[in-house]
Design a protein around this motif. Structure first.
Motif: not given
Length: 90
Positions: A27-38
């Protein structure tokens, strides 16, 4: 043949409120971010076929591989979501 930039299945289903991990490389991020589907998925046609975009709110602001950011919210293809985050994730 696998695609390292979209390593996960197309059309994955994640209800709003689901905690997810986003593939950093895919997805083009520096790391594997954690988040919430909104929100609900938005269908989109890709070169691999139909997939879904999800809005993901990150737990901590993220920078893109291009050094843009920080971003708190991003639209992510379902094939770039590695799956649900563990219960002990922040």
């Amino acid at each position: 043949m696998t695609n390292p930039y979209a390593p996960y299945p197309l059309r994955q289903h994640f209800p709003a409120g689901t905690r997810v991990v986003v593939s950093g490389v895919g997805a083009g991020w520096r790391n594997n971010p954690v988040g919430t589907v909104c929100g609900d998925p938005e269908p989109v046609q890709t070169v691999r076929g139909e997939d879904y975009y999800y809005w993901v709110r990150f737990d901590t602001p993220q920078h893109a591989l291009s050094d843009d950011g920080p971003y708190c919210l991003a639209q992510v293809l379902s094939c770039c979501i590695t799956g649900q985050a563990r219960a002990d994730s922040p």
